[in-house]
Design an enzyme around this catalytic site. Structure first.
Site, mmCIF file in Angstrom:
data_model
loop_
_atom_site.group_PDB
_atom_site.id
_atom_site.type_symbol
_atom_site.label_atom_id
_atom_site.label_comp_id
_atom_site.label_asym_id
_atom_site.label_seq_id
_atom_site.Cartn_x
_atom_site.Cartn_y
_atom_site.Cartn_z
ATOM 1 N N ASP A 38 0.830 -1.195 0.000
ATOM 2 C CA ASP A 38 0.000 0.000 0.000
ATOM 3 C C ASP A 38 0.871 1.253 0.000
ATOM 4 O O ASP A 38 2.018 1.223 0.471
ATOM 5 C CB ASP A 38 -0.899 0.018 1.242
ATOM 6 C CG ASP A 38 -1.949 -1.087 1.214
ATOM 7 O OD1 ASP A 38 -2.300 -1.539 0.106
ATOM 8 O OD2 ASP A 38 -2.415 -1.484 2.297
ATOM 9 N N TYR A 66 7.314 -8.350 8.471
ATOM 10 C CA TYR A 66 6.959 -6.941 8.669
ATOM 11 C C TYR A 66 7.287 -6.493 10.085
ATOM 12 O O TYR A 66 7.230 -7.291 11.029
ATOM 13 C CB TYR A 66 5.455 -6.732 8.462
ATOM 14 C CG TYR A 66 4.942 -7.019 7.076
ATOM 15 C CD1 TYR A 66 4.804 -5.996 6.137
ATOM 16 C CD2 TYR A 66 4.562 -8.315 6.708
ATOM 17 C CE1 TYR A 66 4.313 -6.254 4.867
ATOM 18 C CE2 TYR A 66 4.074 -8.582 5.436
ATOM 19 C CZ TYR A 66 3.953 -7.553 4.523
ATOM 20 O OH TYR A 66 3.467 -7.818 3.264
ATOM 21 N N ASP A 80 -6.279 1.150 8.272
ATOM 22 C CA ASP A 80 -5.020 1.846 8.516
ATOM 23 C C ASP A 80 -5.344 3.329 8.696
ATOM 24 O O ASP A 80 -6.528 3.707 8.746
ATOM 25 C CB ASP A 80 -4.010 1.608 7.389
ATOM 26 C CG ASP A 80 -4.509 2.066 6.017
ATOM 27 O OD1 ASP A 80 -5.480 2.865 5.962
ATOM 28 O OD2 ASP A 80 -3.951 1.623 5.007
ATOM 29 N N ARG A 180 -3.069 -5.398 7.926
ATOM 30 C CA ARG A 180 -4.087 -4.489 8.455
ATOM 31 C C ARG A 180 -5.173 -5.271 9.203
ATOM 32 O O ARG A 180 -5.587 -4.897 10.299
ATOM 33 C CB ARG A 180 -4.753 -3.718 7.302
ATOM 34 C CG ARG A 180 -3.903 -2.608 6.707
ATOM 35 C CD ARG A 180 -4.635 -1.948 5.563
ATOM 36 N NE ARG A 180 -4.686 -2.790 4.362
ATOM 37 C CZ ARG A 180 -5.551 -2.622 3.359
ATOM 38 N NH1 ARG A 180 -6.468 -1.687 3.433
ATOM 39 N NH2 ARG A 180 -5.509 -3.404 2.306
#
Length: 303
Positions: A38, A66, A80, A180
């Site tokens: 994203d 991550y 988010d 997310r």
């Protein structure tokens, strides 16, 4: 130029933007990425050049790691910070480390996720974000994901005035995982709305953040050499596949797509000619047959 380039995608750029910029810098069209990030997420984005575009599916199966942050106390329509707030519950007191850790542990392993409405998943030929932008609802497909690790990093930060608590994390996940949604699900397990408030992909496709190339300072004169310096051969996408160097007779057969009888006992084999990956063959009975062909691969500078 055939191979894989681990690129750093900065916040503000889409994955498509990175591909477009590389096409401009290298003056080549056959370029693809292995896993969308994203715009608000930065980190590792493996890019396939030339013949390596056929290896993108393999790159995507290698898993991703991550680091990021979950904020408890409110939720947004996009899961988010890019979306509008849709729920808010002020925390009267912080969650304990033990409660947070238990929630993370419960989300480790094989889990079921429902993709966020603001995602690129297609339903009836349309992207979910298209439905969301038009205020339409649609049943979203259930997806399976594997969370190998979901660990808290450091001490959570409680903001009594805002009624929120921020938690740093590190997660190692399979292809198709929505971080997310993982953040939102962690909040749900604790009984509060939550949002992913920051995210960086630190590893993907076998590459780490330290190995990435930042495209921002490059131009058409400097880019070719900079890319060549970090270009990895296509076989990097197949770290566990046994390699076989072709004889002259075998190479002639591979060029016309014929099967091979090889002295191996492997489900799949990477066929090399002159040090360059030319094909992946898969075992079928007593012979090996073409699986993925890389005949146009001439190898990169570091191959």
């Amino acid at each position: 130029m055939d191979g894989i380039v681990p690129v750093y995608k900065p916040v503000g750029m889409t994955s498509a933007d990175v591909v477009s910029k590389l096409r401009y810098l290298l003056r080549m069209r056959k370029i693809g990425h292995s896993g969308t990030l994203d715009p608000s997420v930065d980190g590792v984005l493996p890019i396939a050049l030339g013949a390596a575009t056929k290896a993108v599916p393999a790159l995507m199966t290698l898993g991703k790691t991550y680091t990021g942050e979950v904020t408890f106390g409110f939720a947004t329509e996009t899961e988010d910070l890019d979306g509008a707030s849709v729920a808010r519950v002020a925390l009267a007191a912080p969650f304990t480390d033990a409660a947070i850790d238990a929630g993370m542990q419960a989300l480790t392993g094989r889990i079921t996720q429902i993709p966020p409405m603001y995602s690129a998943v297609k339903v009836n030929g349309r992207r979910l974000y298209d439905y969301a932008r038009h205020g339409e609802t649609v049943e979203r497909p259930v997806r399976q994901a594997t969370i190998y690790r979901f660990d808290r990093v450091g001490a959570p930060v409680f903001d009594a005035a805002a009624g929120t608590q921020r938690v740093r994390f590190e997660a190692q996940v399979s292809k198709g995982t929505y971080i997310r949604t993982l953040a939102v699900d962690l909040g749900r397990s604790l009984g509060v709305p939550a949002v992913m408030s920051q995210l960086t992909r630190v590893a993907s496709g076998g590459f780490t953040l330290a190995e990435t190339l930042d495209l921002r300072p490059l131009d058409r004169e400097t880019a070719p050499a900079a890319v060549a310096a970090v270009l990895r051969p296509i076989e990097s996408a197949y770290p566990d596949v046994v390699q076989h160097t072709l004889t002259a007779t075998e190479w002639a057969a591979v060029q016309v797509g014929r099967g091979l009888a090889l002295p191996l006992d492997q489900p799949q084999v990477a066929l090399m000619h002159a040090g360059v990956l030319k094909a992946l063959y898969r075992r079928e009975g007593t012979a090996y047959r073409p699986d993925v062909m890389f005949l146009a691969n001439e190898g990169g500078p570091t191959a």
